[in-house]
Design a protein around this motif. Structure first.
Motif, PDB file in Angstrom:
ATOM      1  N   THR A  11      37.549 -11.369  -3.270  1.00 59.00           N
ATOM      2  CA  THR A  11      36.346 -11.156  -2.484  1.00 59.00           C
ATOM      3  C   THR A  11      35.566  -9.962  -3.015  1.00 59.00           C
ATOM      4  O   THR A  11      34.359 -10.014  -3.173  1.00 59.00           O
ATOM      5  CB  THR A  11      36.706 -10.919  -0.999  1.00 59.00           C
ATOM      6  N   THR A  15      31.816  -9.941  -4.656  1.00 56.78           N
ATOM      7  CA  THR A  15      30.739  -9.113  -4.126  1.00 56.78           C
ATOM      8  C   THR A  15      30.108  -8.276  -5.233  1.00 56.78           C
ATOM      9  O   THR A  15      28.894  -8.170  -5.316  1.00 56.78           O
ATOM     10  CB  THR A  15      31.277  -8.198  -3.012  1.00 56.78           C
ATOM     11  N   ASP A  18      28.046 -10.647  -7.311  1.00 57.16           N
ATOM     12  CA  ASP A  18      26.822 -11.034  -6.595  1.00 57.16           C
ATOM     13  C   ASP A  18      25.793  -9.908  -6.621  1.00 57.16           C
ATOM     14  O   ASP A  18      24.600 -10.152  -6.798  1.00 57.16           O
ATOM     15  CB  ASP A  18      27.142 -11.382  -5.133  1.00 57.16           C
ATOM     16  N   THR A  19      26.274  -8.686  -6.418  1.00 61.90           N
ATOM     17  CA  THR A  19      25.373  -7.533  -6.411  1.00 61.90           C
ATOM     18  C   THR A  19      24.714  -7.365  -7.770  1.00 61.90           C
ATOM     19  O   THR A  19      23.504  -7.138  -7.860  1.00 61.90           O
ATOM     20  CB  THR A  19      26.148  -6.253  -6.035  1.00 61.90           C
TER      21      THR A  19
END
Ligand SMILES: [Zn+2]
Ligand SMILES: [Zn+2]
Length: 133
Positions: A11, A15, A18-19
């Protein structure tokens, strides 16, 4: 317990990725690793530069982003989903911006003298960006 740990690690990686993707796609132009790092740290303060390098390598491999190399020699990155466009490099701040105008109006598959058939072109503009004027 170990499954929980694995899940949490995945996870966190997602993240970070994605950032970084968001930083690249929301930038007004292609940006360097250092710029990506600076911007992504606003969301993830603990983000290390090594993670940024690793993530960029992965995003290049899976075709999410592409490399832009201008004559200043720096590698910059942009979304691979952008259509035909050109770049503007500001001589004052050194930033590169996307332009969605194309001033080159050529017939498709035009043949130049000497027998060169043209199917694409690259073009970079230089000058002063609105922020620096
Ligand atoms: Zn500028
Ligand atoms: Zn063009």
């Amino acid at each position: 317990m170990s499954r929980m740990t694995t899940h949490r690690t995945n996870t966190r990686r997602t993240t970070q990725r994605d950032t970084i993707v968001e930083v690249i796609t929301q930038s007004p132009g292609p940006i360097t690793v250092e710029q990506i790092h600076e911007l992504a740290k606003k969301t993830i303060p603990s983000l290390g530069i090594a993670t940024v390098y690793r993530t960029i390598k992965l995003l290049l491999e899976n075709g999410t982003i592409q490399t832009v190399v201008l004559p200043d020699g720096l590698s910059r990155y942009e979304s691979a989903a952008l259509g035909h466009h050109h770049h503007f490099r500001c001589r004052a701040c050194g930033n590169v911006f996307d332009l969605d105008i194309c001033p080159v109006k050529l017939p498709k598959d035009m043949t130049l003298p000497g027998g060169y058939t043209v199917d694409d072109h690259e073009l970079t503009f230089y000058g002063t960006c609105p922020n620096c004027q």
